[in-house]
Each structure stands twice: as structure tokens, then as C-alpha cells.
Motif scaffolding. Structure first.
Motif, short mmCIF file in Angstrom:
data_model
loop_
_atom_site.label_atom_id
_atom_site.label_comp_id
_atom_site.label_asym_id
_atom_site.label_seq_id
_atom_site.Cartn_x
_atom_site.Cartn_y
_atom_site.Cartn_z
N UNK A 70 -8.57 56.66 60.71
CA UNK A 70 -9.04 56.95 62.06
C UNK A 70 -10.01 55.86 62.49
N UNK A 71 -9.83 55.31 63.67
CA UNK A 71 -10.78 54.34 64.18
C UNK A 71 -12.13 55.01 64.39
N UNK A 72 -13.19 54.35 63.96
CA UNK A 72 -14.54 54.88 64.14
C UNK A 72 -15.09 54.41 65.49
N UNK A 73 -15.57 55.36 66.27
CA UNK A 73 -16.09 55.06 67.60
C UNK A 73 -17.34 55.93 67.79
N UNK A 74 -18.49 55.29 67.94
CA UNK A 74 -19.70 56.09 68.03
C UNK A 74 -20.92 55.27 68.40
N UNK A 75 -22.08 55.74 67.95
CA UNK A 75 -23.34 55.11 68.33
C UNK A 75 -24.43 55.48 67.34
N UNK A 76 -25.47 54.64 67.31
CA UNK A 76 -26.71 55.03 66.63
C UNK A 76 -27.35 56.13 67.47
N UNK A 77 -27.85 57.16 66.79
CA UNK A 77 -28.37 58.33 67.51
C UNK A 77 -29.74 58.69 66.96
N UNK A 78 -30.73 58.76 67.87
CA UNK A 78 -32.11 59.00 67.48
C UNK A 78 -32.68 60.19 68.25
#
Length: 688
Positions: A4-12
Motif C-alpha cells: 500500500x502506498x503510504x500517504x500522510x503527515x507528521x502530526x503534533x
């Protein structure tokens, strides 16, 4: 990891002004995101007092993302230490050539300090033990953009002295290796080795910087070994390797070239997955070259797919993407072999040093045009993920990089306005603009059996062993393209005492013992900049002589058939554009074996013909990236880096665009919109 392609963000969430985790995860899901990275910056939150650990926010992120079907990457928070730890031992702050660092900024740590190591280990073990069994935790990012931080403290100098004793045994051998008789720098006892903060010997300091880089790589191995005590077999270990930056306008810059403060290849040995942070100009300055260079470097580290741990969404005012550019960024990363991307970061921060480095969401934390474009990316990736995940690439061209040469040029610059990375990017970007794909390979990782063409930008320092490898590569049929300031010194930055290029005079068919500032020198009417080596062809063909009253008897660019291969030497910095001349005239010149009108791209054309590597007709701003899918089909990414619409003709016998599902035959017109993306999958034509 699954396919699965990883698609996301750093989350704080700990930075946010209000509780909104449910809303954030809903918005991520709507955008097709499936992964977040957390924790790498939050030691003071996770351990507010010594020995008092609080993982509550991590637990909440893990629980809520698991319920949503999302994955989590855990970062070890060791690159930014809490105030209580520095108060306990001020020696945690790194001691550099400019003195002791002051607390506040990140990455100002002495990685060898025993107090720091002891507390960092406790934090890593507590964090790993707490999270390794969580089903949706897929891997660990150890530290963050790790470097040696300029460490010149007592611990590293003591270790370096031990290293010198073991390697050189006697002070006489040590003095001779680095020429320390100069200015009375030689020592008769190891106890007499001075503090290196005042050292003026470029060779010795280059050796020390190599040692500093190895200490940074050892630090990552130390962390990886700790994580390995806890992680599951299906969880990866990575580090977001950070490139050197190029100044851009009034801000810090963008990802540009080889990182001086850690050796990526050395550091990657302790990682199970290579990853990097890639930032680049946007708007009218977007070329795709930084995405391509960063991808080719990172993929080549382990000859495998990699992860872009950080890339930009909005960031600065001059990085707010035009419509279509965010989508183009994303597919460009996949085209180089990425397994996915994570934005830095999900939301803009409302206070602190990086307040105006905007995330995917602006400060109002509401949907915006950039977010909506990310939703389109997520939709496409969900549809095409199986086809585009784990793409394989097989390049026959290698561009060689070398940290040690880069360090040496800091001591002995080519020119005040030309850095090592400028030369690397000059030679790389010319390939990129010609749609010639390459691997970017550390000199110590080079496997010549994989390549037909090897390119060495300013390979200043080299061992006799590596010289023999390059010599044999050409003799056995390879094509070698080398720039000025290559093969000048040994691995100790001591200049070879014979005529240049050392050991390769026969290979290149030239000799050279003088160079000059170019002044008014030209080649085919184009100015030569920064440096001109005065090449004397012995057996080589001169492809270009200098146009100058006094230097006109010397060649600037040569070509030599050697054994079964060919060696090109470029003795000056030239414009990377092609010389404009009639196509038929160029063909006639080549057919008659006359010196063609050559500067860098013309040299490449000639060299790739020698290597039987076809050069595509299409040029940037239409970029082509090729890969093999998991289904063993051939994919061709057509990436359009322009605000203008244009038409190209399909170069493949039969292909279908995976994005629009439009079919094309060879010669069909393909209409490209501004900042467009097509992914052409070759189809087998039915038998007649």
C-alpha cells in the motif's frame, strides 16, 4: 509492510491550541491518508521530569488511528533534549570550533556524552516497549535528520586520537601521511597532538570530519540496536536523512546536495528502510530536479524502494503550490521509486520557531485548496496503489558522490563561487534535463558491474584501489565521464606527485600540470567559468580547444578510446545547455568523426552513443521516469514541469494512461496541461 502506498503527515496534537484529534483524523481519512508520524520532537512532553514518563498523547493517537485503519510511525525524540537534562549536565551541549552551544535550538547535542546516552537509552527503551506491540505501528524513525553537529569536544577528540594510534602506529608515519612537517605541525609523541580546533592541515581535518561522520552513523546504529530489542519483524527502522541546503532568496534554502555532516551510505547500513526529507522550490521555480536527485540518492543507498519522510505542502510564501503542483510533486516521488510521502506537517503551528512553515492545513485548521488537492492525490493513490507500490528501476548510469572530496573542497575550494555540490548538480541536472535516469552512488558503494556509464563530478580524493577499478571499467568496455578537479589527491588529501590525472593518464589519453582562472576563455563562443584545466591530449581526441590568445593551444574537453571503452574528461565548467546548431550539421560532424560542437549535454549525447544507451527525444520540462510494476509491466511517468500547455507524441508502440485511462499508439498526440501527470503503461499489441 503491505503493498500500500503510504500517504500522510507528521502530526503534533500536543502543539495544537485545542482538542481536535477526531476532526483531524476524519480530515486525513477524507484525504485518503493512511499514516502519521509522531513523537520525534517531544522528549519534554514524554518525560517532563526525569524518570516520569507520560505517553498518553501517543496512546490516543495510536488508538484513534487504529480505529480509523491508519498506520503510525514512531520517532525517537532524541534530537531535541528537555531543559532538565541540560541542567543536569551542561556537557550535553555540543562543543564546536566556535565554542559551547547554547540551549534552545535543536540538534545541538554531543552525541557521545554519557549522560545524554544514558537518558536517551531510557527514553528509547520506554517508548519502544510501550509501542512495539501496537498493531498499527509499522516502524520507527530513529532520531531526526542526524548529523555530527560539529562535535569537537573532549570525547570525540580522545576517540580520534585512539583511532590515529591504531591506524598509524607511529607518529613518524602519521606525520608523513599528512605532511605535518609543514609549519612545524609534526609531533614526536601522541600526547603532543594539539586540540584540533586550531588545526590548519586540510588532510588531517578531512580525516577528522570523516571520523565525525562515522560517529554520527555509529549513533544511529546504537539506536537501531536498541529498537531491535523490541520491534516486531514486520516493523522497519529508518532515519529521515537530510540533504545539504542551497540558499534561496531570503530563507534558509532547499534540499540541494550531498550532506557534509553524515555519510548517507554509512548511516543506511543500520536501517532496514532508507528514507529522506526532500524540500524544493515551487511556483515558477519548480523544476523537479531536487525531487529526482533526492530520490536517486535515497533509492541507491539500499538499491531498493524508500520513503519520503518529509516533503512540503505549503510551507513558506514562495512555496505555496500552484494548482496541480502538489499532485505533480507526489507522483514525481513515486516515479523515482518512493513507497510514499509524508508532509511536514499536517497543521500549521501557532507559536514557536517554525510558526510560518505552514502545514497542509493553514492556521485556521480548515480545508484549503492545497488540502483539496491532497484529497485528489489520496483518491488516485487508493485507485492505483497496488500498481504503483514497490516499483523497480534499473539504471545503467551511475553518478558518483563522495563526502571526503566535499570536505576537502571546503579546505581547498575550486572557486569561491563554486562548491562541490554545485559541480554534482551541474552534472546531475544535465542528465535530468535530458531524461537520462541514473543512480547516485557513494564511491564506497560502487558496483561497476551494474553500469555502462560512470560519471565522476569533482572526485578530488581517491584511493589507488578505486583508481584501478575505474581504469579497468573503461578498459573492459565502460564509458567514464570525469570533470575537472578529479583524481588529484589520495585518501589523505595529499596531492599525487605525478602528472594529472593520476594513474589514469593512459585511460584518458591526456596529461595536465597547469590550470587557470578562465578570464575571457570561451568554448564555441560560450564563456568558461570558475576554472580551466590546461589539458594536453597525448592520444586523446580534443573535442574542444579553448578560444583564447594564450590558452588556445590547450584542450578543454577530450575523448579517448581505451581498451574496449571510452573516457571523457571535462577540464572546465561550461554551460549545461546544448550548443545550438543545425541537427544535420551535428550528425555529419559525428559521422565524419570531426569534433562535434560540444558542451556538457553534447558530451553526454556522444558518450551515451558510445555506451549504446538511447537518449530520448523529449527534454525537460517534459520529464520521463521509467519503472517496472509489481505486475512486471513497463510504466512511464510523463511529468510536465511547466505552466504552459504543450503537445508531445507518444513514443511507445501501445500504452494506456493509468490516470485518465486514455489509450495511445506510437505517434499519437498527447496533450499536456500545465503541471500535468500521465502514467503510461505499455500494452502488448495483438499479433497480426
Amino acid at each position: 509492510m503491505d503493498k500500500t502506498l503510504l500517504f500522510g503527515a507528521a502530526y503534533y496534537p500536543e502543539y495544537l491550541p485545542a482538542e481536535r484529534m477526531d476532526e483531524d483524523i476524519d480530515m486525513m481519512m477524507s484525504a485518503g491518508m493512511n499514516v502519521v508520524r509522531i513523537a520525534e520532537s517531544t522528549w519534554s512532553t514524554l518525560e517532563p521530569e526525569e524518570g516520569i514518563f507520560n505517553f498518553s498523547y501517543i496512546d490516543r493517537v495510536i488508538e484513534k488511528t487504529e480505529a480509523a485503519g491508519m498506520k503510525v510511525i514512531i520517532g525517537t525524540p532524541t534530537y531535541a533534549v528537555p531543559p532538565w537534562l541540560v541542567k543536569k549536565d551542561l556537557d550535553i551541549l555540543v562543543d564546536t570550533k566556535d565554542g559551547r552551544a547554547r540551549y534552545g535550538y535543536r540538534q545541538l547535542i554531543n552525541l557521545l556524552n554519557p549522560t545524554y546516552r544514558s537518558h536517551a537509552e531510557k527514553m528509547i527503551r520506554e517508548l519502544a516497549a510501550h509501542t512495539a506491540d501496537k498493531k498499527n505501528v509499522i516502524g520507527y524513525q530513529i532520531d531526526n535528520e542526524t548529523k555530527h553537529h560539529g562535535n569537537m569536544g573532549k570525547e570525540i577528540q580522545k576517540l580520534f586520537l585512539d583511532y590515529l594510534k591504531q591506524k598509524y602506529i607511529t607518529t613518524d608515519r602519521f606525520n608523513d601521511t599528512f605532511g605535518l612537517a609543514y609549519w612545524s605541525n609534526s609531533i614526536s609523541s601522541w600526547d603532543d597532538l594539539p586540540d584540533l580546533k586550531g588545526c590548519i592541515n586540510g588532510g588531517l581535518m578531512s580525516e577528522f570530519e570523516k571520523f565525525q561522520r562515522s560517529m554520527a552513523a555509529d549513533f544511529l546504529k546504537w539506536q537501531a540496536d536498541i529498537i531491535s530489542d523490541y520491534k516486531r519483524p514486520d516493523q522497519f527502522i529508518t532515519n529521515n536523512l537530510g540533504f545539504s541546503w542551497k540558499k534561496f532568496g531570503t530563507h534558509d534554502g532547499y534540499s540541494y546536495g550531498v550532506q557534509r555532516s553524515i555519510n548517507f551510505y554509512e548511516a543506511s547500513q543500520s536501517l532496514t528502510l532508507a528514507a529522506s526529507d526532500i524540500y524544493h522550490p515551487t511556483q515558477d521555480q519548480l523544476t523537479g530536479a531536487e525531487i529526482s536527485f533526492g530520490g536517486d540518492v535515497t533509492r541507491s543507498l539500499k538499491d531498493n524502494n524508500y520513503l519520503v519522510m518529509e516533503c512540503q505542502a505549503q510551507a513558506f510564501k514562495y512555496w505555496t503550490p500552484y494548482p496541480g503542483q502538489l499532485r505533480l510533486h507526489a507522483f514525481s516521488h513515486l516515479a523515482s521509486g518512493a513507497l510514499g510521502i509524508l508532509y511536514w506537517n499536517w497543521h500549521s503551528i501557532h507559536c514557536g520557531y517554525e510558526t510560518y512553515w505552514k502545514g497542509l492545513l493553514s492556521h485556521d485548521l480548515r480545508p484549503n485548496p492545497t488540502y483539496y488537492e491532497a484529497c485528489e492525490i489520496g483518491k488516485s493513490w487508493k485507485k492505483l496503489g497496488r500498481k504503483l507500490c514497490g516499483l523497480k528501476k534499473s539504471n545503467k548510469v551511475a553518478l558518483i558522490v563522495d563526502n571526503h572530496s566535499m570536505t576537502a573542497f571546503e579546505w581547498f575550494p575550486i572557486d569561491k563561487d563554486l562548491s562541490y555540490n554545485d559541480v554534482v548538480r551541474w552534472m546531475y541536472d544535465s542528465l535530468y534535463e535530458m531524461n537520462i535516469e541514473c543512480d547516485v552512488v557513494d564511491i564506497n558503494a560502487l558496483d561497476i558491474s551494474k553500469y555502462k556509464v560512470i560519471i565522476t563530478p569533482a572526485l578530488y580524493c581517491i584511493t589507488e584501489e578505486k583508481l584501478k577499478i575505474l581504469n579497468d571499467f573503461v578498459k573492459d568496455g565502460g564509458v567514464l565521464i570525469s570533470s575537472f578537479k578529479s583524481f588529484i589527491t589520495d585518501e589523505y588529501v595529499k596531492v599525487f606527485s605525478d602528472t594529472q590525472p593520476h594513474h589514469l593518464q593512459e585511460c584518458f589519453g591526456i596529461n595536465c600540470n597547469q590550470y587557470t582562472y578562465p578570464g575571457t576563455i570561451r568554448i564555441f563562443g560560450y564563456p568558461v567559468k570558475y576554472l580551466a584545466e590546461l589539458l594536453i591530449p597525448d592520444k586523446a581526441e580534443s573535442l574542444a580547444e579553448y578560444e583564447h590568445k594564450y590558452w588556445g593551444n590547450y584542450s578543454g574537453i577530450t575523448r579517448h578510446k581505451y581498451g574496449n571503452g571510452t573516457a571523457y574528461y571535462i577540464g572546465c565548467y561550461t554551460d549545461k545547455s546544448r550548443v545550438l546548431c543545425p541537427f544535420k550539421e551535428r550528425i555529419v560532424a559525428i559521422m565524419n568523426q570531426k569534433p562535434a560542437l560540444v558542451i556538457l549535454k553534447d558530451i553526454y549525447e556522444k558518450a551515451f552513443a558510445d555506451a549504446s544507451i538511447p537518449v530520448p527525444d523529449l527534454r525537460w520540462p517534459v520529464t520521463i521516469k521509467n519503472a517496472t510494476s509489481v505486475d512486471n509491466t513497463q510504466l512511464h511517468f510523463i511529468l510536465h514541469y511547466s505552466s504552459e500547455e504543450r503537445e508531445i507524441t507518444c513514443p511507445y508502440e501501445s500504452a494506456a494512461d493509468l490516470v485518465s485511462e486514455t489509450s495511445y499508439r506510437k505517434g499519437d498526440v498527447i496533450r499536456l496541461k500545465d503541471w500535468d501527470v500521465l502514467i503510461l503503461e505499455e500494452k502488448t499489441l495483438p499479433k497480426q
